[in-house]
Write a protein that holds these residues in place. Structure first.
Motif, PDB file in Angstrom:
ATOM      1  N   ARG A  43      33.047  49.071 -94.144  1.00 57.78           N
ATOM      2  CA  ARG A  43      32.659  48.609 -95.481  1.00 57.78           C
ATOM      3  C   ARG A  43      33.785  47.756 -96.083  1.00 57.78           C
ATOM      4  N   ALA A  44      35.022  48.241 -95.922  1.00 58.86           N
ATOM      5  CA  ALA A  44      36.175  47.529 -96.496  1.00 58.86           C
ATOM      6  C   ALA A  44      36.355  46.163 -95.836  1.00 58.86           C
ATOM      7  N   GLU A  45      36.124  46.105 -94.515  1.00 62.89           N
ATOM      8  CA  GLU A  45      36.255  44.820 -93.800  1.00 62.89           C
ATOM      9  C   GLU A  45      35.225  43.817 -94.306  1.00 62.89           C
ATOM     10  N   ILE A  46      34.007  44.300 -94.503  1.00 59.64           N
ATOM     11  CA  ILE A  46      32.949  43.419 -95.012  1.00 59.64           C
ATOM     12  C   ILE A  46      33.289  42.950 -96.422  1.00 59.64           C
ATOM     13  N   ASP A  47      33.734  43.867 -97.256  1.00 62.34           N
ATOM     14  CA  ASP A  47      34.104  43.508 -98.629  1.00 62.34           C
ATOM     15  C   ASP A  47      35.181  42.430 -98.632  1.00 62.34           C
ATOM     16  N   GLU A  48      36.151  42.608 -97.721  1.00 59.56           N
ATOM     17  CA  GLU A  48      37.267  41.666 -97.663  1.00 59.56           C
ATOM     18  C   GLU A  48      36.778  40.271 -97.263  1.00 59.56           C
ATOM     19  N   GLU A  54      33.524  34.187-100.825  1.00 62.13           N
ATOM     20  CA  GLU A  54      33.228  33.913-102.230  1.00 62.13           C
ATOM     21  C   GLU A  54      34.369  33.123-102.891  1.00 62.13           C
ATOM     22  N   GLY A  55      35.603  33.522-102.601  1.00 61.82           N
ATOM     23  CA  GLY A  55      36.766  32.830-103.169  1.00 61.82           C
ATOM     24  C   GLY A  55      36.807  31.379-102.716  1.00 61.82           C
ATOM     25  N   ALA A  56      36.550  31.152-101.421  1.00 64.71           N
ATOM     26  CA  ALA A  56      36.584  29.794-100.866  1.00 64.71           C
ATOM     27  C   ALA A  56      35.442  28.958-101.457  1.00 64.71           C
ATOM     28  N   ARG A  57      34.286  29.599-101.626  1.00 63.39           N
ATOM     29  CA  ARG A  57      33.127  28.881-102.186  1.00 63.39           C
ATOM     30  C   ARG A  57      33.445  28.403-103.617  1.00 63.39           C
ATOM     31  N   ARG A  58      34.068  29.303-104.379  1.00 67.92           N
ATOM     32  CA  ARG A  58      34.392  28.958-105.755  1.00 67.92           C
ATOM     33  C   ARG A  58      35.438  27.833-105.803  1.00 67.92           C
ATOM     34  N   GLU A  59      36.441  27.927-104.933  1.00 66.46           N
ATOM     35  CA  GLU A  59      37.482  26.887-104.881  1.00 66.46           C
ATOM     36  C   GLU A  59      36.879  25.531-104.541  1.00 66.46           C
ATOM     37  N   GLN A 118      35.815  29.023 -95.750  1.00 60.69           N
ATOM     38  CA  GLN A 118      34.519  29.664 -95.978  1.00 60.69           C
ATOM     39  C   GLN A 118      33.762  29.794 -94.650  1.00 60.69           C
ATOM     40  N   GLU A 119      33.759  28.704 -93.877  1.00 60.56           N
ATOM     41  CA  GLU A 119      33.014  28.711 -92.613  1.00 60.56           C
ATOM     42  C   GLU A 119      33.652  29.643 -91.586  1.00 60.56           C
ATOM     43  N   GLU A 120      34.984  29.676 -91.610  1.00 60.20           N
ATOM     44  CA  GLU A 120      35.681  30.547 -90.665  1.00 60.20           C
ATOM     45  C   GLU A 120      35.359  32.019 -90.904  1.00 60.20           C
ATOM     46  N   ALA A 121      35.210  32.383 -92.167  1.00 57.60           N
ATOM     47  CA  ALA A 121      34.948  33.789 -92.488  1.00 57.60           C
ATOM     48  C   ALA A 121      33.478  34.146 -92.309  1.00 57.60           C
ATOM     49  N   GLN A 122      32.608  33.150 -92.311  1.00 58.46           N
ATOM     50  CA  GLN A 122      31.178  33.448 -92.294  1.00 58.46           C
ATOM     51  C   GLN A 122      30.698  34.098 -90.989  1.00 58.46           C
ATOM     52  N   GLN A 123      31.217  33.618 -89.859  1.00 57.58           N
ATOM     53  CA  GLN A 123      30.770  34.190 -88.581  1.00 57.58           C
ATOM     54  C   GLN A 123      31.195  35.651 -88.439  1.00 57.58           C
ATOM     55  N   PRO A 124      32.511  35.939 -88.613  1.00 57.82           N
ATOM     56  CA  PRO A 124      32.884  37.369 -88.533  1.00 57.82           C
ATOM     57  C   PRO A 124      32.148  38.226 -89.559  1.00 57.82           C
ATOM     58  N   LEU A 125      31.866  37.651 -90.715  1.00 63.23           N
ATOM     59  CA  LEU A 125      31.126  38.414 -91.733  1.00 63.23           C
ATOM     60  C   LEU A 125      29.721  38.744 -91.233  1.00 63.23           C
ATOM     61  N   ALA A 126      29.069  37.745 -90.633  1.00 66.97           N
ATOM     62  CA  ALA A 126      27.717  37.967 -90.097  1.00 66.97           C
ATOM     63  C   ALA A 126      27.759  39.025 -88.990  1.00 66.97           C
ATOM     64  N   ASP A 127      28.773  38.936 -88.119  1.00 67.53           N
ATOM     65  CA  ASP A 127      28.911  39.919 -87.025  1.00 67.53           C
ATOM     66  C   ASP A 127      29.076  41.324 -87.589  1.00 67.53           C
TER      67      ASP A 127
END
Ligand SMILES: [Zn+2]
Length: 248
Positions: A43-48, A54-59, A118-127
């Motif tokens: 859960r913590a990994e997903i939150d991170e 989200e941070g990258a999207r906002r930036e 943002q893109e770099e984090a998206q794949q591990p997030l999906a996994d």
């Protein structure tokens, strides 16, 4: 029961069991601990990762807004070029134009960098999310299972409280007071095992398993034969012989 030591041992055991039961009732049972840790970590990994996305999207959005705004300014400055009346005004306008172009370039770079993050984090997030649903389901089922077991544990806690009360009533007040003080001092544990060290044909050497201080053979015999309550000379815990040492 023979001697007060047995009652002290039973009391300590009941107190330990009650503490464990109450800790489980306040949180999760022992058998869920591993699953709970696994679930919390996932859960913590997903939150991170979600926070990174989200941070990258906002930036990126902010950078894009700066670019759009600056392009408006640039257009405005460029329209003014035909209106300048002298060299000084012209120079000043060119400087403004350079500055706003510079800002556009930097903001575009920032926006791109943010998009990359943002893109770099998206794949591990999906996994992680993919693997999590199965774990989450297992966790939810375990929690349900625990809910069905809770009443029995609560009942056991109540029965332990009764046992503890009974044992306390059977012990002399001064011994009880001493027992409680030792427990207070040692985080709830008033007892220390006596360990025997084999020396071939020589008699065993006895010592306190908690502080390693020597225990005299007479004390061992007293505990073994009379069930006496004797404190370790050094750490002042109540000494007892575990079953595996009682044959000697
Ligand atoms: Zn000791």
């Amino acid at each position: 029961m023979r001697g007060q030591l047995d009652k002290i041992l039973a009391l300590q055991q009941a107190l330990d069991e009650l503490q464990s039961a109450e800790a489980q009732l306040a949180g999760i049972p022992d058998w869920m601990e591993e699953l709970h840790a696994e679930h919390s970590t996932a859960r913590a990994e997903i939150d991170e990762l979600e926070a990174v996305v989200e941070g990258a999207r906002r930036e990126r959005q902010e950078a894009e807004a700066v670019v759009a705004d600056s392009q408006e300014k640039l257009k405005h400055f460029q329209e003014q070029i035909s209106l300048v009346r002298n060299q000084r005004e012209y120079g000043a306008l060119l400087q403004e134009i350079d500055q706003v172009k510079d800002l556009i370039r930097r903001s575009e770079e920032e926006g791109l960098a943010a998009l990359e993050r943002q893109e770099e984090a998206q794949q591990p997030l999906a996994d992680r999310r993919g693997g999590f649903s199965e774990l989450d389901e297992r966790y939810r089922k375990a929690l349900e299972q625990w809910e069905t077991e809770k009443p029995a544990v609560a009942e056991q806690a109540e029965s332990l409280k009764g046992t503890i009360e009974e044992l306390r009533q059977q012990l002399p007040p001064n011994l009880l007071l001493r027992f409680d003080r030792i427990r207070e001092r040692y985080g709830g544990q008033a007892l220390a095992e006596i360990k025997g060290l084999e020396r071939g044909r020589m008699p065993k050497i006895w010592h306190c398993a908690e502080c390693n201080y020597r225990v005299r053979p007479q004390v061992v015999m007293q505990i073994l034969n009379e069930g006496s309550v004797v404190l370790c000379d050094s750490c002042k815990r109540i000494l007892y012989l575990p079953p595996e040492e009682q044959g000697t």
